[in-house]
Motif scaffolding. Structure first.
Motif, PDB file in Angstrom:
ATOM      1  N   TYR A 109       0.773  -1.073   0.044  1.00 25.11           N
ATOM      2  CA  TYR A 109       0.015  -0.154   0.043  1.00 25.11           C
ATOM      3  C   TYR A 109       0.599   1.333  -0.020  1.00 25.11           C
TER       4      TYR A 109
ATOM      5  N   ASN B 161      -5.610   3.349  -0.380  1.00 24.46           N
ATOM      6  CA  ASN B 161      -6.305   2.061  -0.575  1.00 24.46           C
ATOM      7  C   ASN B 161      -7.282   2.182  -1.529  1.00 24.46           C
TER       8      ASN B 161
ATOM      9  N   PRO C 242      -4.559  -0.676  -3.425  1.00 20.93           N
ATOM     10  CA  PRO C 242      -3.419  -0.449  -4.033  1.00 20.93           C
ATOM     11  C   PRO C 242      -3.255  -0.326  -5.488  1.00 20.93           C
TER      12      PRO C 242
END
Lengths: 106, 122
Positions: free
Chosen positions: B32, B100, B102
């Motif tokens: 991430y 978020n 990714p």
């Protein structure tokens, strides 16, 4: 550079519906997120991808995005909802925040 | 539980250098992106830039390019924000956040650190 515009303040009575808007050119072509920030605390994600709620966010929070305006709606507003709210979107790999709206529940 | 824990408050003089940190835990750190956000006293949120911990690819916000450096240490799951020469105008709260999901063009900031207050004063 891309800009998101929010009204500085919104007032609402407890139990009523609050609407907070965020405007930007062709905003409907982008995903908009909304963050709530209470005094002295870090921001919290309350809406993502225009209308989705993260786990743990009450159902009274909802979002929409059409044309040049995204809207965060809080139904049955509670005193605990008083906070600053920021919209956010991405433009050409650059994060952009609106200036923020202070929600007062009175 | 996803957690981002930032380093403590700093008081510095103009011209001094500084590096603040953001340590991630509870998730796969390299999967991430991490982003940094500035909030000047009484003001709104400003996006500073983001880094991909897997390869240290960075892109900076236009207002911050050349003024700060973002980096990461995968081995310690820690991201950094640094200044080589602070100015009084750098006084602000700085937040790190996880992006978020990714590898998308428009992720959300789903978890935030507690913030690091940087005060620059002579």
């Amino acid at each position: 550079s891309y800009e998101l515009t929010q009204s500085p303040s919104v007032s609402v009575s407890p139990g009523q519906t609050a609407s907070i808007t965020c405007s930007g050119e062709k905003l409907e072509d982008k995903y908009v997120c909304w963050y709530q920030q209470k005094p002295g605390q870090s921001p919290v994600l309350v809406i993502y991808q225009n209308m989705k709620r993260p786990s743990g966010i009450p159902e009274r929070f909802s979002g929409s995005n059409s044309g040049n305006t995204a809207t965060l709606t809080i139904s049955g507003t509670q005193a605990m909802d008083e906070a600053d709210f920021f919209c956010q979107a991405w433009d050409r790999n650059t994060g952009v925040f609106g200036g923020g709206t202070k929600l007062t529940v009175l | 539980e996803v957690q981002l824990v930032q380093s403590g408050a700093e008081v510095k003089k103009p011209g001094e250098s500084l590096r603040i940190s953001c340590k991630g835990s509870g998730y796969s750190f390299t999967n991430y992106w991490i982003t940094w956000v500035r909030q000047m006293p009484g003001k709104g949120l400003e996006w500073m830039g983001r880094i991909d911990p897997s390869d240290s690819y960075i892109n900076y916000g236009p207002s911050f390019q050349g003024h700060v450096t973002i980096s990461v240490d995968k081995s310690s799951s820690t991201a950094y924000l640094q200044w080589s020469s602070l100015k009084v105008s750098d006084t602000a709260m700085y937040y790190c956040a996880r992006l978020n999901p990714p590898a998308v063009a428009d992720p959300n900031f789903d978890s935030w650190g507690q913030g690091t207050l940087v005060t620059v004063s002579s």
